[in-house]
Design a protein around this motif. Structure first.
Motif, PDB file in Angstrom:
ATOM      1  N   VAL A 111       0.866  -1.177   0.000  1.00 18.59           N
ATOM      2  CA  VAL A 111       0.000   0.000   0.000  1.00 18.59           C
ATOM      3  C   VAL A 111       0.904   1.229   0.000  1.00 18.59           C
ATOM      4  O   VAL A 111       1.752   1.394   0.877  1.00 18.59           O
ATOM      5  N   TYR A 112       0.717   2.073  -1.010  1.00 18.83           N
ATOM      6  CA  TYR A 112       1.576   3.252  -1.186  1.00 18.83           C
ATOM      7  C   TYR A 112       0.716   4.511  -1.222  1.00 18.83           C
ATOM      8  O   TYR A 112      -0.309   4.554  -1.905  1.00 18.83           O
ATOM      9  N   HIS A 113       1.151   5.507  -0.476  1.00 23.54           N
ATOM     10  CA  HIS A 113       0.481   6.805  -0.425  1.00 23.54           C
ATOM     11  C   HIS A 113       1.366   7.803  -1.184  1.00 23.54           C
ATOM     12  O   HIS A 113       2.350   8.301  -0.624  1.00 23.54           O
ATOM     13  N   PRO A 114       1.060   8.094  -2.452  1.00 23.24           N
ATOM     14  CA  PRO A 114       1.942   8.937  -3.263  1.00 23.24           C
ATOM     15  C   PRO A 114       2.172  10.343  -2.700  1.00 23.24           C
ATOM     16  O   PRO A 114       3.282  10.872  -2.815  1.00 23.24           O
ATOM     17  N   GLU A 115       1.174  10.930  -2.100  1.00 22.81           N
ATOM     18  CA  GLU A 115       1.339  12.303  -1.612  1.00 22.81           C
ATOM     19  C   GLU A 115       2.341  12.397  -0.460  1.00 22.81           C
ATOM     20  O   GLU A 115       3.065  13.376  -0.350  1.00 22.81           O
ATOM     21  N   THR A 116       2.363  11.380   0.384  1.00 26.46           N
ATOM     22  CA  THR A 116       3.288  11.396   1.524  1.00 26.46           C
ATOM     23  C   THR A 116       4.494  10.495   1.308  1.00 26.46           C
ATOM     24  O   THR A 116       5.398  10.462   2.139  1.00 26.46           O
ATOM     25  N   GLU A 117       4.484   9.735   0.213  1.00 23.54           N
ATOM     26  CA  GLU A 117       5.521   8.755  -0.114  1.00 23.54           C
ATOM     27  C   GLU A 117       5.685   7.725   0.997  1.00 23.54           C
ATOM     28  O   GLU A 117       6.783   7.228   1.256  1.00 23.54           O
ATOM     29  N   HIS A 118       4.582   7.371   1.619  1.00 28.62           N
ATOM     30  CA  HIS A 118       4.586   6.353   2.672  1.00 28.62           C
ATOM     31  C   HIS A 118       4.234   5.006   2.041  1.00 28.62           C
ATOM     32  O   HIS A 118       3.264   4.892   1.292  1.00 28.62           O
ATOM     33  N   PHE A 119       5.031   3.981   2.326  1.00 30.71           N
ATOM     34  CA  PHE A 119       4.800   2.627   1.816  1.00 30.71           C
ATOM     35  C   PHE A 119       4.711   1.665   2.982  1.00 30.71           C
ATOM     36  O   PHE A 119       5.490   1.746   3.937  1.00 30.71           O
ATOM     37  N   GLU A 120       3.749   0.768   2.906  1.00 30.11           N
ATOM     38  CA  GLU A 120       3.609  -0.252   3.939  1.00 30.11           C
ATOM     39  C   GLU A 120       3.189  -1.569   3.288  1.00 30.11           C
ATOM     40  O   GLU A 120       2.686  -1.589   2.166  1.00 30.11           O
ATOM     41  N   THR A 121       3.433  -2.647   3.993  1.00 25.44           N
ATOM     42  CA  THR A 121       2.978  -3.956   3.530  1.00 25.44           C
ATOM     43  C   THR A 121       1.960  -4.502   4.521  1.00 25.44           C
ATOM     44  O   THR A 121       2.031  -4.224   5.719  1.00 25.44           O
ATOM     45  N   VAL A 122       1.025  -5.271   3.985  1.00 27.53           N
ATOM     46  CA  VAL A 122       0.003  -5.928   4.795  1.00 27.53           C
ATOM     47  C   VAL A 122       0.231  -7.423   4.650  1.00 27.53           C
ATOM     48  O   VAL A 122       0.112  -7.971   3.546  1.00 27.53           O
ATOM     49  N   ASP A 123       0.592  -8.084   5.720  1.00 25.16           N
ATOM     50  CA  ASP A 123       0.887  -9.514   5.692  1.00 25.16           C
ATOM     51  C   ASP A 123      -0.401 -10.301   5.457  1.00 25.16           C
ATOM     52  O   ASP A 123      -1.360 -10.182   6.202  1.00 25.16           O
ATOM     53  N   VAL A 124      -0.415 -11.095   4.391  1.00 26.54           N
ATOM     54  CA  VAL A 124      -1.578 -11.927   4.068  1.00 26.54           C
ATOM     55  C   VAL A 124      -1.162 -13.388   3.922  1.00 26.54           C
ATOM     56  O   VAL A 124      -1.888 -14.196   3.349  1.00 26.54           O
ATOM     57  N   SER A 125       0.016 -13.732   4.452  1.00 28.29           N
ATOM     58  CA  SER A 125       0.578 -15.070   4.270  1.00 28.29           C
ATOM     59  C   SER A 125      -0.346 -16.171   4.784  1.00 28.29           C
ATOM     60  O   SER A 125      -0.393 -17.252   4.208  1.00 28.29           O
ATOM     61  N   GLY A 126      -1.085 -15.924   5.840  1.00 30.44           N
ATOM     62  CA  GLY A 126      -1.975 -16.941   6.392  1.00 30.44           C
ATOM     63  C   GLY A 126      -3.201 -17.224   5.547  1.00 30.44           C
ATOM     64  O   GLY A 126      -3.907 -18.201   5.783  1.00 30.44           O
ATOM     65  N   GLN A 127      -3.434 -16.394   4.521  1.00 33.13           N
ATOM     66  CA  GLN A 127      -4.627 -16.563   3.691  1.00 33.13           C
ATOM     67  C   GLN A 127      -4.337 -17.086   2.293  1.00 33.13           C
ATOM     68  O   GLN A 127      -5.252 -17.395   1.552  1.00 33.13           O
TER      69      GLN A 127
END
Length: 174
Positions: A60-76
């Protein structure tokens, strides 16, 4: 007027400013652990969502703030496909990104508002139609159309009730 490209083998998020014809890049190699973490992108409101390709997370990337994060979905996800391409192509309906299954038997959905990941099962095969290996997807109204790669049917998911329609294209094979 920004265009964000999904990081694939380079592990960089590239943002093109279409007004000035310039670009910037953000290195995410220290935050992802697979060779090809993402290979497409979907703009949902003011964020860009990247489907899991070889990785086990949504980006998930927020272009205006240049913030990037990942959401762990390995269990699914299907663990048997961990190093195989999982999802290709993204389509947006409302505040949700839908990811076309390549080596999965489900469509992945990321709800930006709820920050929630879910999966929609492909129906059981009853007609001899192969229903996996889709290369891309497109949204038309409230429906997500899956474009076949190795599948021999076009898949259409009605997002209002999660019902499916498959159009058999086996006769097109040569």
């Amino acid at each position: 007027h920004k265009v964000v490209f999904g990081p694939c083998s380079e592990k960089k998020i590239v943002t093109l400013d279409a007004a000035s014809n310039t670009y910037t890049s953000m290195d995410i190699s220290g935050r992802v652990d697979s060779e090809f973490p993402f290979c497409s992108a979907a703009a949902v409101g003011d964020v860009v969502v990247f489907p899991p390709h070889h990785g086990s997370y949504v980006g998930v990337y927020h272009p205006e703030t240049e913030h990037f994060e990942t959401v762990d979905v390995s269990g699914q996800l299907n663990t048997a496909n961990f190093w195989s391409p999982r999802f290709l192509g993204s389509a947006v309906v409302g505040d949700k990104a839908y990811f076309a299954p390549f080596n999965e038997d489900r469509v992945a959905v990321y709800d930006v508002t709820l920050q929630a990941f879910s999966l929609v099962d492909l129906p059981e095969d009853q007609t001899g139609v192969t229903q996996e290996h889709y290369a891309s997807s497109v949204a038309v109204g409230g429906k997500v159309v899956l474009c076949p790669c190795k599948a021999n049917a076009i898949g259409i998911l009605d997002t209002t009730d999660s019902s499916w329609l498959f159009i058999d294209i086996q006769h097109l094979e040569s």
